[in-house]
Structures are given as C-alpha cells and as structure tokens.
Design a protein around this motif. Structure first.
Motif, short mmCIF file in Angstrom:
data_model
loop_
_atom_site.label_atom_id
_atom_site.label_comp_id
_atom_site.label_asym_id
_atom_site.label_seq_id
_atom_site.Cartn_x
_atom_site.Cartn_y
_atom_site.Cartn_z
N TYR A 508 6.53 10.40 8.88
CA TYR A 508 6.05 9.17 8.25
C TYR A 508 4.67 8.94 8.85
CZ TYR A 508 10.68 8.02 6.48
OH TYR A 508 11.87 8.04 5.79
N ARG A 510 0.86 6.68 8.95
CA ARG A 510 0.02 5.55 8.55
C ARG A 510 -1.42 6.07 8.58
NH1 ARG A 510 1.56 1.41 12.01
NH2 ARG A 510 3.30 1.11 10.57
N LYS A 587 3.80 8.49 3.23
CA LYS A 587 2.58 7.92 3.79
C LYS A 587 2.40 6.47 3.42
CE LYS A 587 -0.38 9.57 0.09
NZ LYS A 587 -1.57 10.29 -0.31
N ASP A 588 1.78 5.78 4.35
CA ASP A 588 1.42 4.38 4.15
C ASP A 588 -0.09 4.36 4.34
OD1 ASP A 588 0.82 1.75 4.46
OD2 ASP A 588 1.93 1.48 6.34
N GLU A 589 -0.79 4.28 3.21
CA GLU A 589 -2.23 4.47 3.25
C GLU A 589 -2.91 3.20 2.80
OE1 GLU A 589 -3.49 7.66 0.68
OE2 GLU A 589 -5.30 8.03 1.87
N SER A 590 -3.87 2.74 3.60
CA SER A 590 -4.59 1.55 3.12
C SER A 590 -6.03 1.91 2.81
CB SER A 590 -4.51 0.43 4.15
OG SER A 590 -4.89 0.90 5.40
N GLU A 615 -1.22 2.69 -8.08
CA GLU A 615 -1.84 1.65 -7.27
C GLU A 615 -2.45 0.57 -8.18
OE1 GLU A 615 -1.55 1.80 -4.04
OE2 GLU A 615 -2.82 0.11 -3.45
#
Ligand SMILES: [Zn+2]
Length: 847
Positions: A508, A510, A587-590, A615
């Motif tokens: 996982y 970020r 994934k946690d993508e900002s 998105e």
C-alpha cells in the motif's frame, strides 16, 4: 481450469457486500440468533487450524505410469461405468513389489498381472479409496509391467467435497441419464481436476505422473463421443451401440483425462492440418463459429509468442450441462460450462466467453504440456492461463482492451482482502481445492505482467519458451520458472520470486509531490504504508512533465519512506508515478485535478485515461474535471466512454452533451455503452424520450432492450408492463430478462408467477442474472398466497443458495437467510399468513 468464482462469483460478493451495508443497519432482534449461529460457525472453523502446520509435499514417485488402456461401457440406468483397464508402469528408481493406485468408490472385480496373452491373479487390498496391489515379484527401475483391473465405477457413491472452483468431485457425471427431464439433454462428461479421474479409472492420480492412453468406448449410436487425442477407429456394433477408439500418443497427467458423450453437432475447422472442432448442442449450431471461431487465430498467436508449436494432435471444445466449474483444459478436449452457448441475440453484445476460450487454450501449453508438479505450485498453470486473457485481448482488440482485462483481474484480487494473507506458492493449505483462488489466478497473472515489464517483452517470452522446452511432457514449478528467467536474463531474480511467489500480500503506498521553486526541483515521496511487517522492493518508472516535455526516470522503492528529487524549471504539468501502470499495489495519490487533465490529454496508455476519468467524476464543477469528462465521452475505448456517461450530473447537463448522449444511446458500436447512455437518459427523464425507449425495447441486443424497457418504466409503467407481458412469451436473456421479470413482479398479479418461476429455475447458477433476479422474485413470493406456488418459489431459492460453492457460502448464505428469506418471513408474519411463514422457517439454518 477456469472457475467461475474467479469472475462471476466475485461480482456476487461485491454486490452482496454492497447490499450488506443496508442489511446490517436493519439487523433486528429477530435476526440475532442467526448472527450468533454464524459467529459460532466461524469460530469453530478458526479452531481447526492444524493444516497450517501440515507441509504439502510433492507426491513421491514409487511407480510411474507409462501407458493407460481403457475399455469402457456406460450403464445409464445406474449412472455407472463398466471398465477394464490395462496400466503399464515402471518403478521410478528404487525396486518395488508394491503398487498403490487411486481408485475411489469402485466395485473391484479382478486384479491381475498381464504378460503377453497370460493373466495371473494378483493379491490386493482395497479400502474404497486406494487399491494396494502385491506384485508377483520385485521390479527394478529398468523393468516395466502391466496390471489389469476389471471394475465398476460408481461416481454417485463417492462423497468427495468440492471447492470454490469446482462444486463437486464425482469425476464422472451422468446428466439426465434416463431421459426423464424433457428440458435437458442426456450427457456424460468427466472432470478430473484435482484428483477425481480416479473415481472412474484406477490410476496414480497425481500431477507428477504422465501417461499415454487409448480409450475404447462403447456408446449409444445416436450420440457422439469425445476424448483425448485422435479418434482412430469407429465400429458399428449393430445393437444400437458403437465402439469409438481414442488414442493419445503423447504423455499427459491423469487429471486431464476426458470423456464426453452426448448429442452434439460437430463443427470442424483446422489449423496447420490439425483438426480444430467445436461440439455444440444442435440449437446453437449456427452460432458455433461466432463463439469458437477465433480458436485457430488464438493458436497461431500463442504459438508465435511462445515459439513452441501447439503440442497436441488436435483441439476440440465441448460444453456440458450442469458443469461444476467454468471450463476445464483437458488435453486436446476442453470442456466448457453450457454458458458458453450463446444465442444470436446474446452475441450482438459480443462473445462473453472469448477470454475463457483463450484461457483454456493457453493451458494446453501451461498445464498440459508442462504441468504444475503439485497443487502448491498450481499458479504455474493458472497464472499463465489467466494472463493469456490479457495477451489475447491486447493482440486481438488492442492495447486498451488488454490493459482493461489486466485491470479487471487486479481489481478482483484486491476485492478479497483475506487473499492478501495467502502465499502465491502455497505449501500449507487446508484442502488442495483451496488453491484455486484469486491468488493463484488473478494475482499470479498480475505478477507475470510485472515480470514481463521488468525484464522486457523479448526476454519474457524467451524465458517462457525455455521453461516450456526444458520441462515439456514433464512438470514445472515456480523454482523452475525462476531458473528459466534467470538463465535468459542473466539476472539474479531471488528478490522478485521471494517477494511475490514465496510470500504474500501487496504494498500500500502513499504518493505525494511538492514543488520547491528555489531549488527548481520537484520532490516525490513514496511511503509504503502496509501494516504487514515487510517492505517491498519496487522498481518504479516516473514521468515528470515540465513545460509540456516528458522526462522519464527509473527509481527503486526499498524503504518505508523514499524521497526522490527531480529537476523542474517550473511547477510540473504532471507527475506520473508508475507511468506504465504495471505495479501490483494499492495507491493513495494526491495530485491536483489539473495534472489529471494533463494526464488524460497526454495519456500513453489506457490506465492513464482511466484514472483521470474516474478522478474527474468528483470534480465536475471544476473546468479541468469537466474537460476530462467532455473528452472522455468521445474516447476511442468503450470503458472510458462509459465512465463519462456514468459521471454526468443529469440536472447540470447542457443540450450539446444531451445530443451526444442520445447519439451514443442510438449508435454506439458497443452495447454496454448504449446501455449506459440509455441509463443516463433515464436519469434526465424527459417525457420526450419515450419514443426512443419504445423503439429501443425491440433492439436486437438484450442489453439495450432491457435498459430501454427499464427507462420506459420510469416514464410510463403501464406501458412497460404491457410490453413486459408481451415479451414473456419469448426467449429472454441478460438484462432484458431481469427487467421483464422485475416489472412483472412489481406491477403484475399472481398470473405472472409461472413465467417468473420458470425463468428463475432455468437460469444457470453461474449467471449474475440469477443473483439479480432473486430479490424481485422474493418480492413476488411476498405477494403469492397459493401455498403450492409459494413452496415452489422458496425451494427454487434454496436450491440456488445451496448450489453456491462452499468457499463462498459463508458470505452468500447470510444474504439469502437474512435478507431474502428474512424479508419474506417478516412480511408473511405481518400478514398473518402463518402457514407460509412456517415454510420459510423450515429452510433457515437451525440454531
Ligand atoms: Zn485455468
């Protein structure tokens, strides 16, 4: 084997999880006892964990099979097979005077040693699962010998258990053997995997055995037969029977033995002089080439990729009624579930069995030519077959279709969190059937996709060629696969195989970015956040776009937190981490929506557009988000068009967009896009659309017609009911079927009961329609007052509940018991229909 659970049942589970959110809130005191029962059950399962310490060794080879000759006839009255078998064997290395054969639930008549024309009786002990034979002397590894066994196979006497992948383990199935069911043809088919061939033929039922074979089958003259290898001789026995002789000159494993007998049309194609044939029930004869017709092209494609010619003498495909799985790759004779048989209207939407046909065909190399040495290693059969679906779509329908197939499989694996706890190569399991899951198939396939990307296309296929060539007509394993890749690439791949094959889970991450103007740099941090006590080694490609220009970097993430600095004269237009979209991770993508808009516009692959379009759905009021969706609706790939259609807010739609949506509903070449466009129109819900909907209810596509009828219901339910009643005399499938049934149950009276019940009964338990129709059918039962009809309906739902494979029952049973039967029970109690309420109570689990 392709087990439906891996796609369709997964969809049920996703659907049910969604429904459960509603149910849990509704959990009232009335359901409490059931909850307790379920918890008690899961606790007792948890207690039995002895298997966790039981290493599953590869079967020891004492004697090796060399040749199998079977003479068989079939007793349809008793669902039994009369068999005589001649097995030629040889000790593996150490001399032995013992032979142990797998032979389940048989009636053994005679065991003898055969030398020339002489037979001499051998002493044996039989415990209903294995036959322990004392040979006449001690044989060395240089001597072969032949044993003869006369027996009756009694598959219905065998009480083996099935799995998530296969619902049963009887080995041989007699379908409607005495012809009492007028709706169903009479068929016999076999299913060997995992170790069920030994229910109908004494053998050493292990994957690390290989044998040539000849089968002499006496079958009713009115039927055709299919088995492994070539049909070398047919003799009319003049008594209503015929003897068919099938011969396989190349060795394969016993679980791949196959016999199929029934009334089929046989459609013939060919490839490089070899017969390619399709056995299909006569009602679908005209559709045979539309369903199976790409098979020769697939063989050509797989041969060219692997550099290994199709290894066998012919390739046939057949379907079986009530098949216990999705499909099975018996050598030269693949068996499909009868769901492969689609009518002309279903095929308007495209062939929904195409991926399965590719999957089973690829097994002819990965599985049949080179066979997993043990069930622990099953992924070297199944991950390849699974991945072949991606390869075939990529080749036949383009890169987007391949990438979407790959993504769908990844999503399926990720949808089951408990699977993250299982190693890919699994030396500890409760039951050998348990390894047929989303890990061995879908996760394994995605790992191959990463490996392909990491070593490069040429090296990947060269390594597959080496693995197949080095292990042909023998066995493979993850270790042998690693050795082939290392030999070809010259790289030490321990890190990759240890991490992905001999371990579990997935990373996982970020992903964050920050532009540092003073330094003219962009900082990208990748943080591994998995709770699992391990850090993954990940090669990552990153594209940084600055002033419209793409700069590509290759980095490694090897720590919990890695920071990377890239030059950037201005703030980047987009930072695209894992730019080829190959990593198996969550994934946690900002990043800002403007970067997604840039990504969509400059996309280099399907996933770039897919991520951006998804998105954008939450940024519709933002110009960048709207720009993505406005472009997505015109995308060349149907999935992206569908995302756009599902994103629009019906209230905020402008007339220009409205026209585009109507055009897609009318003309899009892909039925699912037309369906989504009709759904979008239905949300806008203008009275002026009624003429469109009334027109489209007659569309050739069941999907489009169903969407149109459902949309019409919103505008004019009386008219929709009239049309549904007219349609109820026709053959209906897919969405049109569920919509008609739903409208009839909602507005119709009890006279529609027979239509809906018969329809429900006929649906294959592997079809998602059956699942979708269950709730409306339950609503109809709430209205039904006739006790006979009511009981019939309840029985049909019980039959469906109980036919779902064991591995899924802990998830599906609560849905049936709490939601479906719970709602009916509550309504009947409230209406004071005590007799009917009691019928429901009897089908609920006892506390
Ligand atoms: Zn398979």
């Amino acid at each position: 084997m392709l087990s439906h659970p891996n796609f369709m049942f997964t969809n049920y589970i996703i659907n049910m999880k969604h429904l459960f959110i509603g149910i849990c809130i509704l959990c009232s005191a009335m359901f409490l006892p059931f909850n307790q029962a379920i918890y008690a059950q899961s606790n007792s399962t948890a207690a039995d964990s002895s298997w966790k310490n039981t290493y599953r060794a590869t079967a020891t080879k004492i004697n090796n099979l060399k040749h199998t000759k079977l003479v068989a006839s079939f007793n349809y009255q008793k669902s039994q097979m009369n068999g005589e078998v001649w097995l030629t064997l040889q000790p593996h290395f150490y001399p032995t005077n013992q032979l142990v054969l797998d032979a389940k639930a048989m009636d053994i008549k005679e065991v003898a040693l055969v030398r020339g024309n002489m037979k001499s009786v051998l002493a044996y002990r039989y415990d209903s699962l294995q036959l322990h034979i004392n040979l006449d002397k001690t044989y060395t590894a240089k001597e072969s010998y032949t044993v003869y066994i006369k027996y009756i196979a009694r598959p219905n006497e065998y009480k083996g258990v099935g799995s998530e992948a296969i619902r049963d383990a009887k080995g041989m199935y007699f379908i409607n053997p005495t012809g009492t069911d007028k709706e169903k043809p009479t068929q016999i088919w076999t299913q060997g995997e995992t170790e069920s061939s030994s229910v109908w033929i004494p053998t050493i039922d292990k994957t690390n055995q290989k044998t040539t074979q000849e089968f002499y089958l006496t079958v009713p003259s009115k039927y055709v037969s299919l088995s492994n290898g070539l049909l070398v001789k047919q003799t009319d026995l003049k008594n209503g029977f015929r003897e068919d002789v099938w011969k396989m000159d190349l060795p394969h494993s016993p679980y791949l033995f196959f016999i199929g007998i029934g009334d089929y049309a046989v459609i013939k194609d060919s490839y490089k002089g070899k017969e390619i044939s399709y056995y299909i029930e006569r009602a679908y004869e005209k559709e045979a080439r539309k369903i199976y017709g790409n098979t020769p092209k697939m063989i050509a494609f797989f041969e060219s990729k692997l550099g290994v010619p199709f290894p066998w003498s012919k390739y046939a495909q057949i379907s079986g009624r009530d098949f216990v799985s999705g499909a099975m790759e018996n050598t030269t004779a693949t068996l499909h579930s009868d769901a492969v048989q689609q009518d002309a209207r279903e095929l308007v939407d495209g062939n929904n069995w195409e991926s399965t046909i590719a999957h089973e065909l690829f097994h002819q190399w990965f599985g049949d030519y080179v066979t997993a040495e043990s069930w622990s290693n099953i992924t070297v059969n199944e991950s390849f077959a699974d991945y072949s679906q991606t390869l075939w779509f990529e080749h036949s329908q383009g890169k987007d279709a391949g990438a979407y197939e790959n993504y769908t499989a990844l999503r399926n694996y990720l949808s089951s969190p408990t699977d993250a706890e299982k190693d890919l190569v699994r030396f500890f399991y409760k039951d050998k059937e348990d390894v047929f899951d989303l890990v061995s198939y879908q996760k394994g396939g995605r790992i191959l996709n990463m490996l392909r990307h990491f070593v490069g296309d040429e090296a990947f296929f060269a390594a597959l060629n080496k693995y197949l060539t080095d292990n042909k007509f023998s066995n493979g394993s993850a270790i042998k696969l690693k050795l082939a890749f290392e030999a070809v690439t010259g790289k030490d791949l321990n890190w990759f195989f240890n991490q992905w094959y001999f371990s579990n889970g997935h990373p996982y991450v970020r992903i964050q970015q920050q532009y540092i103007p003073d330094q003219k740099k962009v900082l990208v941090t990748i943080q591994q956040t998995q709770t699992q006590n391990k850090v993954f080694t990940l090669p990552i490609g990153i594209d940084v776009y600055v002033e419209g220009k793409r700069n590509h970097y290759e980095v490694w993430s090897k720590n919990r937190l890695d920071s990377f600095y890239f030059p950037a004269s201005t703030a980047p237009d987009n930072v695209n981490v894992d730019n080829d979209k190959v990593l198996l991770w969550v994934k946690d993508e900002s990043k800002p929506i403007e970067q997604y808009a840039f990504q969509f516009k400059h996309a280099r692959n399907f996933m770039d557009r897919f991520e951006a379009a998804n998105e954008a759905g939450t940024y519709l009021k933002h110009p960048a988000g709207k720009a993505i969706i406005d472009a997505a609706i015109k995308d060349s790939f149907h999935v992206i068009r569908s995302i756009a259609l599902n994103s629009y807010n019906p209230i905020a739609i402008d007339s220009f967009m409205e026209q585009i949506i109507i055009r897609l509903a009318e003309k899009d070449p892909v039925s699912s896009v037309r369906e989504d466009a009709i759904n979008a129109m239905s949300k806008i819900n203008k009275k002026t659309y009624q003429a469109y909907f009334e027109n489209w209810v007659n569309d050739a596509s069941y999907t489009v017609a169903g969407a149109a009828l459902s949309a019409l219901e919103q505008l004019d339910s009386a008219k929709a009911l009239r049309i549904a009643k007219q349609f109820s005399n026709q053959t209906l499938k897919k969405r049109l079927n569920t919509v008609v049934a739903t409208i009839l149950t909602k507005y119709g009276d009890q006279e529609v009961f027979d239509f809906v019940a018969n329809n429900y009964a006929k649906l294959n338990i592997q079809s998602s329609e059956k699942f979708e129709l269950t709730a409306p059918f339950a609503q109809l039962l709430i209205k039904t007052k006739d006790p006979l009809k009511f009981k019939k309906g309840i029985d049909l739902i019980v039959e469906f509940r109980d036919a779902i494979p064991q591995g899924y029952r802990s998830q599906t049973d609560p849905y049936f018991n709490f939601k479906i039967f719970g709602d009916i029970l509550k309504a009947k109690k409230q209406n004071g229909e005590t007799e009917l309420a009691n019928i429901v109570s009897t089908v609920l689990p006892k506390i």
